[in-house]
Motif scaffolding. Structure first.
Motif, short mmCIF file in Angstrom:
data_model
loop_
_atom_site.label_atom_id
_atom_site.label_comp_id
_atom_site.label_asym_id
_atom_site.label_seq_id
_atom_site.Cartn_x
_atom_site.Cartn_y
_atom_site.Cartn_z
N GLY A 43 -5.59 4.01 1.64
CA GLY A 43 -4.21 3.40 2.03
C GLY A 43 -3.62 3.73 3.26
O GLY A 43 -3.30 2.98 4.05
N VAL A 60 -8.03 -0.24 2.04
CA VAL A 60 -7.46 -0.47 0.70
C VAL A 60 -8.13 -1.25 -0.30
O VAL A 60 -8.07 -1.03 -1.37
CB VAL A 60 -5.83 -0.61 0.73
CG1 VAL A 60 -5.63 -2.13 0.90
CG2 VAL A 60 -5.09 0.01 -0.48
N THR A 79 -5.68 2.10 6.04
CA THR A 79 -5.09 0.64 6.06
C THR A 79 -3.73 0.41 6.93
O THR A 79 -3.60 -0.38 7.50
CB THR A 79 -4.91 0.08 4.61
OG1 THR A 79 -6.11 -0.34 4.22
CG2 THR A 79 -4.08 -1.19 4.76
N THR A 114 0.82 -1.22 0.16
CA THR A 114 0.01 -0.08 -0.14
C THR A 114 0.91 1.41 0.13
O THR A 114 0.53 2.04 -0.63
CB THR A 114 -0.81 0.04 1.23
OG1 THR A 114 -1.84 -1.23 1.13
CG2 THR A 114 -1.92 1.18 1.22
#
Length: 226
Positions: A62, A74, A65, A26
């Motif tokens: 992201g 994500v 996450t 990510t």
């Protein structure tokens, strides 16, 4: 070249995931997309709204996450990006004299107005479908969400690193972690290969559809001798 630049963040996400797990992947995707936007600005001194919107969604979801150690954020990003594309295509029906697909392809081919409208609607529907397909894989097809929630319930944690199952857990909890990791990997494979395959299939179908409507120039008649 443009196709390679557009595809690079997805490819780097996939590679980083296979070596280091979803959190590094990510972070790699965020960095690659930011570099992509910077490259577009350096080259053209402007950046279109969609790459900026994609970067914004990736930073937000992201970032969640990574911060919360929860892959689900994500995983929602491809759905939101595709639905954003769908909204733009749908909006172009009402804004301006031409649909978005006609503005993009109108210089290359000539088609009747109703065909452009139908083609724009097909792209809108395709992006809606891709978003739904992504959620189907996350929640049903791969079974990731259920497996991940079972792991969190067993550990009592709010987040975990599935790439480090063997070092974090043992016994039945390790089995749950390995199951969640395998299902997470299924989603990552779908994100690269599944979405790409669906897009290629759709483009081929579109090409076949357009071949029925593209106007061919008549062949020049040979001059008759006096």
């Amino acid at each position: 070249m443009k196709l390679l630049i557009d595809f690079l963040p997805i490819l780097l996400f996939f590679i980083a995931y296979k070596f280091a797990g979803i959190y590094w992947a990510t972070a790699m995707a965020i960095g690659a997309t930011a570099i992509q936007v910077a490259w577009l600005w350096a080259r053209h001194r402007r950046v279109e709204k969609m790459p900026l919107a994609t970067l914004g969604l990736l930073i937000v979801f992201g970032g969640l996450t990574i911060a919360l150690h929860d892959p689900i954020f994500v995983m929602w990003k491809p759905t939101l990006v595709n639905w954003l594309f769908a909204a733009v295509f749908i909006g172009s029906h009402r804004i301006g004299e031409r649909t978005l697909i006609e503005r993009m392809m109108g210089q290359a081919i000539e088609l009747p107005k109703p065909i452009w409208t139908r083609l724009n609607a097909l792209w809108s529907g395709f992006f809606v479908f891709l978003g739904l397909a992504n959620l189907f894989v996350v929640y049903v097809g791969s079974g990731f969400y259920e497996a991940h929630q079972a792991l969190l319930a067993a550990t009592g944690e709010s987040g975990t690193d599935l790439s480090a199952c063997a070092t974090l857990y043992s016994g039945a909890v390790l089995d749950l972690c390995n199951t969640a990791q395998a299902r997470e990997s299924t989603w990552v494979d779908f994100k690269l290969f599944g979405m790409m395959g669906l897009t290629i299939a759709f483009v081929i179908a579109q090409t076949l559809y357009l071949s029925r409507h593209v106007k061919e120039d008549p062949e020049p008649q040979a001059l008759e001798a006096d």
